[in-house]
Design a protein around this motif. Sequence first.
Motif, PDB file in Angstrom:
ATOM      1  N   ASP A 151     -14.818   8.833  11.390  1.00 43.40           N
ATOM      2  CA  ASP A 151     -14.832   9.869  10.367  1.00 43.40           C
ATOM      3  C   ASP A 151     -14.077  11.091  10.875  1.00 43.40           C
ATOM      4  O   ASP A 151     -14.086  11.390  12.080  1.00 43.40           O
ATOM      5  CB  ASP A 151     -16.279  10.256  10.029  1.00 43.40           C
ATOM      6  N   CYS A 152     -13.450  11.825   9.956  1.00 42.56           N
ATOM      7  CA  CYS A 152     -12.610  12.936  10.384  1.00 42.56           C
ATOM      8  C   CYS A 152     -12.411  13.929   9.240  1.00 42.56           C
ATOM      9  O   CYS A 152     -12.770  13.652   8.087  1.00 42.56           O
ATOM     10  CB  CYS A 152     -11.259  12.420  10.869  1.00 42.56           C
ATOM     11  N   ASP A 153     -11.805  15.065   9.572  1.00 44.03           N
ATOM     12  CA  ASP A 153     -11.409  16.035   8.555  1.00 44.03           C
ATOM     13  C   ASP A 153     -10.012  15.743   8.032  1.00 44.03           C
ATOM     14  O   ASP A 153      -9.720  15.955   6.851  1.00 44.03           O
ATOM     15  CB  ASP A 153     -11.442  17.452   9.133  1.00 44.03           C
ATOM     16  N   PHE A 154      -9.132  15.306   8.936  1.00 43.58           N
ATOM     17  CA  PHE A 154      -7.737  15.055   8.584  1.00 43.58           C
ATOM     18  C   PHE A 154      -7.258  13.794   9.287  1.00 43.58           C
ATOM     19  O   PHE A 154      -7.750  13.431  10.365  1.00 43.58           O
ATOM     20  CB  PHE A 154      -6.839  16.223   9.013  1.00 43.58           C
ATOM     21  N   ILE A 155      -6.256  13.143   8.677  1.00 43.41           N
ATOM     22  CA  ILE A 155      -5.580  11.996   9.285  1.00 43.41           C
ATOM     23  C   ILE A 155      -4.115  12.360   9.500  1.00 43.41           C
ATOM     24  O   ILE A 155      -3.445  12.831   8.572  1.00 43.41           O
ATOM     25  CB  ILE A 155      -5.671  10.743   8.393  1.00 43.41           C
ATOM     26  N   ALA A 156      -3.626  12.159  10.720  1.00 39.69           N
ATOM     27  CA  ALA A 156      -2.214  12.378  11.037  1.00 39.69           C
ATOM     28  C   ALA A 156      -1.548  11.021  11.224  1.00 39.69           C
ATOM     29  O   ALA A 156      -1.858  10.286  12.167  1.00 39.69           O
ATOM     30  CB  ALA A 156      -2.079  13.224  12.299  1.00 39.69           C
ATOM     31  N   GLY A 157      -0.636  10.685  10.322  1.00 45.43           N
ATOM     32  CA  GLY A 157       0.064   9.406  10.383  1.00 45.43           C
ATOM     33  C   GLY A 157       1.293   9.514  11.265  1.00 45.43           C
ATOM     34  O   GLY A 157       2.371   9.880  10.804  1.00 45.43           O
ATOM     35  N   CYS A 158       1.135   9.190  12.542  1.00 49.92           N
ATOM     36  CA  CYS A 158       2.240   9.211  13.513  1.00 49.92           C
ATOM     37  C   CYS A 158       2.544   7.778  13.946  1.00 49.92           C
ATOM     38  O   CYS A 158       2.873   7.529  15.113  1.00 49.92           O
ATOM     39  CB  CYS A 158       1.856  10.064  14.717  1.00 49.92           C
ATOM     40  N   ASP A 159       2.420   6.848  13.021  1.00 56.24           N
ATOM     41  CA  ASP A 159       2.447   5.422  13.346  1.00 56.24           C
ATOM     42  C   ASP A 159       3.753   4.734  13.007  1.00 56.24           C
ATOM     43  O   ASP A 159       3.811   3.505  12.885  1.00 56.24           O
ATOM     44  CB  ASP A 159       1.279   4.703  12.671  1.00 56.24           C
ATOM     45  N   GLY A 160       4.821   5.487  12.863  1.00 54.86           N
ATOM     46  CA  GLY A 160       6.140   4.882  12.772  1.00 54.86           C
ATOM     47  C   GLY A 160       6.510   4.345  11.407  1.00 54.86           C
ATOM     48  O   GLY A 160       5.734   4.360  10.450  1.00 54.86           O
ATOM     49  N   PHE A 161       7.734   3.829  11.332  1.00 58.98           N
ATOM     50  CA  PHE A 161       8.318   3.379  10.075  1.00 58.98           C
ATOM     51  C   PHE A 161       7.514   2.246   9.444  1.00 58.98           C
ATOM     52  O   PHE A 161       7.392   2.163   8.221  1.00 58.98           O
ATOM     53  CB  PHE A 161       9.763   2.931  10.330  1.00 58.98           C
ATOM     54  N   HIS A 162       6.957   1.361  10.261  1.00 53.83           N
ATOM     55  CA  HIS A 162       6.224   0.199   9.744  1.00 53.83           C
ATOM     56  C   HIS A 162       4.709   0.420   9.788  1.00 53.83           C
ATOM     57  O   HIS A 162       3.946  -0.540   9.665  1.00 53.83           O
ATOM     58  CB  HIS A 162       6.583  -1.051  10.560  1.00 53.83           C
ATOM     59  N   GLY A 163       4.265   1.654   9.941  1.00 53.92           N
ATOM     60  CA  GLY A 163       2.854   1.935  10.096  1.00 53.92           C
ATOM     61  C   GLY A 163       2.058   1.831   8.813  1.00 53.92           C
ATOM     62  O   GLY A 163       2.595   1.711   7.704  1.00 53.92           O
ATOM     63  N   VAL A 164       0.747   1.928   8.984  1.00 58.87           N
ATOM     64  CA  VAL A 164      -0.171   1.731   7.870  1.00 58.87           C
ATOM     65  C   VAL A 164      -0.292   2.969   6.988  1.00 58.87           C
ATOM     66  O   VAL A 164      -0.620   2.858   5.799  1.00 58.87           O
ATOM     67  CB  VAL A 164      -1.565   1.316   8.399  1.00 58.87           C
ATOM     68  N   CYS A 165      -0.045   4.158   7.546  1.00 61.91           N
ATOM     69  CA  CYS A 165      -0.346   5.379   6.789  1.00 61.91           C
ATOM     70  C   CYS A 165       0.547   5.540   5.560  1.00 61.91           C
ATOM     71  O   CYS A 165       0.045   5.719   4.443  1.00 61.91           O
ATOM     72  CB  CYS A 165      -0.233   6.602   7.710  1.00 61.91           C
ATOM     73  N   ARG A 166       1.856   5.477   5.740  1.00 63.09           N
ATOM     74  CA  ARG A 166       2.734   5.608   4.570  1.00 63.09           C
ATOM     75  C   ARG A 166       2.516   4.457   3.602  1.00 63.09           C
ATOM     76  O   ARG A 166       2.549   4.639   2.378  1.00 63.09           O
ATOM     77  CB  ARG A 166       4.199   5.675   4.990  1.00 63.09           C
ATOM     78  N   ALA A 167       2.270   3.266   4.137  1.00 62.81           N
ATOM     79  CA  ALA A 167       2.059   2.091   3.284  1.00 62.81           C
ATOM     80  C   ALA A 167       0.788   2.212   2.452  1.00 62.81           C
ATOM     81  O   ALA A 167       0.648   1.506   1.442  1.00 62.81           O
ATOM     82  CB  ALA A 167       2.000   0.831   4.144  1.00 62.81           C
ATOM     83  N   SER A 168      -0.135   3.088   2.846  1.00 61.14           N
ATOM     84  CA  SER A 168      -1.401   3.245   2.125  1.00 61.14           C
ATOM     85  C   SER A 168      -1.312   4.242   0.974  1.00 61.14           C
ATOM     86  O   SER A 168      -2.259   4.369   0.197  1.00 61.14           O
ATOM     87  CB  SER A 168      -2.495   3.697   3.102  1.00 61.14           C
ATOM     88  N   VAL A 169      -0.204   4.949   0.862  1.00 57.89           N
ATOM     89  CA  VAL A 169      -0.040   5.938  -0.203  1.00 57.89           C
ATOM     90  C   VAL A 169       0.260   5.214  -1.515  1.00 57.89           C
ATOM     91  O   VAL A 169       1.109   4.317  -1.556  1.00 57.89           O
ATOM     92  CB  VAL A 169       1.097   6.915   0.143  1.00 57.89           C
ATOM     93  N   PRO A 170      -0.400   5.560  -2.608  1.00 58.33           N
ATOM     94  CA  PRO A 170      -0.095   4.929  -3.903  1.00 58.33           C
ATOM     95  C   PRO A 170       1.377   5.100  -4.265  1.00 58.33           C
ATOM     96  O   PRO A 170       1.968   6.168  -4.036  1.00 58.33           O
ATOM     97  CB  PRO A 170      -1.002   5.686  -4.880  1.00 58.33           C
ATOM     98  N   ALA A 171       1.961   4.061  -4.823  1.00 54.86           N
ATOM     99  CA  ALA A 171       3.401   4.055  -5.098  1.00 54.86           C
ATOM    100  C   ALA A 171       3.842   5.234  -5.956  1.00 54.86           C
ATOM    101  O   ALA A 171       4.917   5.806  -5.749  1.00 54.86           O
ATOM    102  CB  ALA A 171       3.792   2.741  -5.767  1.00 54.86           C
ATOM    103  N   GLY A 172       3.050   5.639  -6.902  1.00 54.93           N
ATOM    104  CA  GLY A 172       3.442   6.726  -7.787  1.00 54.93           C
ATOM    105  C   GLY A 172       3.394   8.099  -7.158  1.00 54.93           C
ATOM    106  O   GLY A 172       3.903   9.065  -7.740  1.00 54.93           O
ATOM    107  N   ALA A 173       2.837   8.198  -5.949  1.00 55.30           N
ATOM    108  CA  ALA A 173       2.682   9.501  -5.296  1.00 55.30           C
ATOM    109  C   ALA A 173       3.762   9.781  -4.267  1.00 55.30           C
ATOM    110  O   ALA A 173       3.750  10.835  -3.635  1.00 55.30           O
ATOM    111  CB  ALA A 173       1.312   9.582  -4.625  1.00 55.30           C
ATOM    112  N   ILE A 174       4.700   8.852  -4.117  1.00 54.77           N
ATOM    113  CA  ILE A 174       5.666   8.977  -3.026  1.00 54.77           C
ATOM    114  C   ILE A 174       7.057   8.600  -3.519  1.00 54.77           C
ATOM    115  O   ILE A 174       7.216   7.729  -4.374  1.00 54.77           O
ATOM    116  CB  ILE A 174       5.228   8.076  -1.847  1.00 54.77           C
TER     117      ILE A 174
END
Length: 390
Positions: A151-174
């Motif tokens: 659990d956290c207050d914020f998530i920092a996606g520093c996981d690279g081009f193939h990482g999970v963070c950007r891939a988890s963003v809904p398509a319409g938001a990016i």
Amino acid sequence: MRTQVAIIGAGPSGLLLGQLLHKAGIDAVILERQSGDYVLSRIRAGVLEQVTTDLLDEAGVGARMHAEGLVHSGFDLLFQETRHHINLQALTGGKQVMVYGQTEVTRDLMAARAAAGLPTIYEASKVTVHDFDGAQPYVLYEKDGQQQRLDCDFIAGCDGFHGVCRASVPAGAITEYEKVYPFGWLGLLADTPPVHHELIYANSSRGFALCSQRSATRSRYYLQVPLTDKAEAWSDEAFWQELRMRLDPEARETLVTGPSLEKSIAPLRSFVTEPMRFGRMFLAGDAAHIVPPTGAKGLNLAATDVKYLSMAFIEYYLERSSAGVDHYSQRCLQRIWKGERFSWWFTSLMHRFPDEGAIGQKLQEAELAYLVQSQAASTVLAENYVGLPL
């Protein structure tokens, strides 16, 4: 487990963010899907802008960089078998760059984190990010076969081009912007003295070449090759022979060859994600943008992201202000697009493009001639190369 900031990815971006937050008294846990040894095995370039070296000093990890890094006050442009020196120091009022491998930056940051006893969880598999659009984000992952929750207050996606963070963003938001180049870089690392004390960027009729270095005894060379090529199909002898044909006569004579320590082909792309903030999740570094390595901007843009993100979190926790959080994406993208432009321009100037033919080579040579003959044009190149101000 709970922390203030969950950092996904233990590359230089994630580790640097963790170190800056630690210095400010902010808790962070870093999750990395690979082992520490694997992270250190990744060979990357390392031309550091002053902004980046200052940030490493701020993080308290700059001592070995200053002791072992190579300060460069310029570089050579090679075309039509003649080299031309670009004096960065003279053209920018004293600014220089530091040649220090990204692997060594990562090693220094790892050592500092371990010495401080800070939590980095390597080989964390099946990482997923949740509820980052709400007030209580969390991360799920598996470690040693057991699912864990952070659990956290914020998530920092520093996981690279193939990482999970950007891939988890809904398509319409990016929105994603991308250009894929029709060639790659074949890189070779060798324990041989560099052919020159500074970098050589070569434009030849056979394609681009770059002569760089990691130390006074370790060299890194690159050749432009078709994307269809395989690294294993290139013998060391074939690599050295092709490199010679793309260099000037003096460099051919002074080039010292030897067995390769590593050889690989990297594709080239320009890529930007907008925005870089999604509720309480933030993208940084390669998770948000990629540049072709010609302009040496990848690690430096990532460091700038981390600088802005660490400032935003410090403002949030220590000053009770959300201004940095709210403006993070806008501030980063202003600098990122300038870096993208420079990297695209320098790549377009130095490489052979299959569909441009002989006229393309002539136009490049004319622009290069103007570039080295005009102080104004050389200054623009130098200012971008050493890094634009924050």
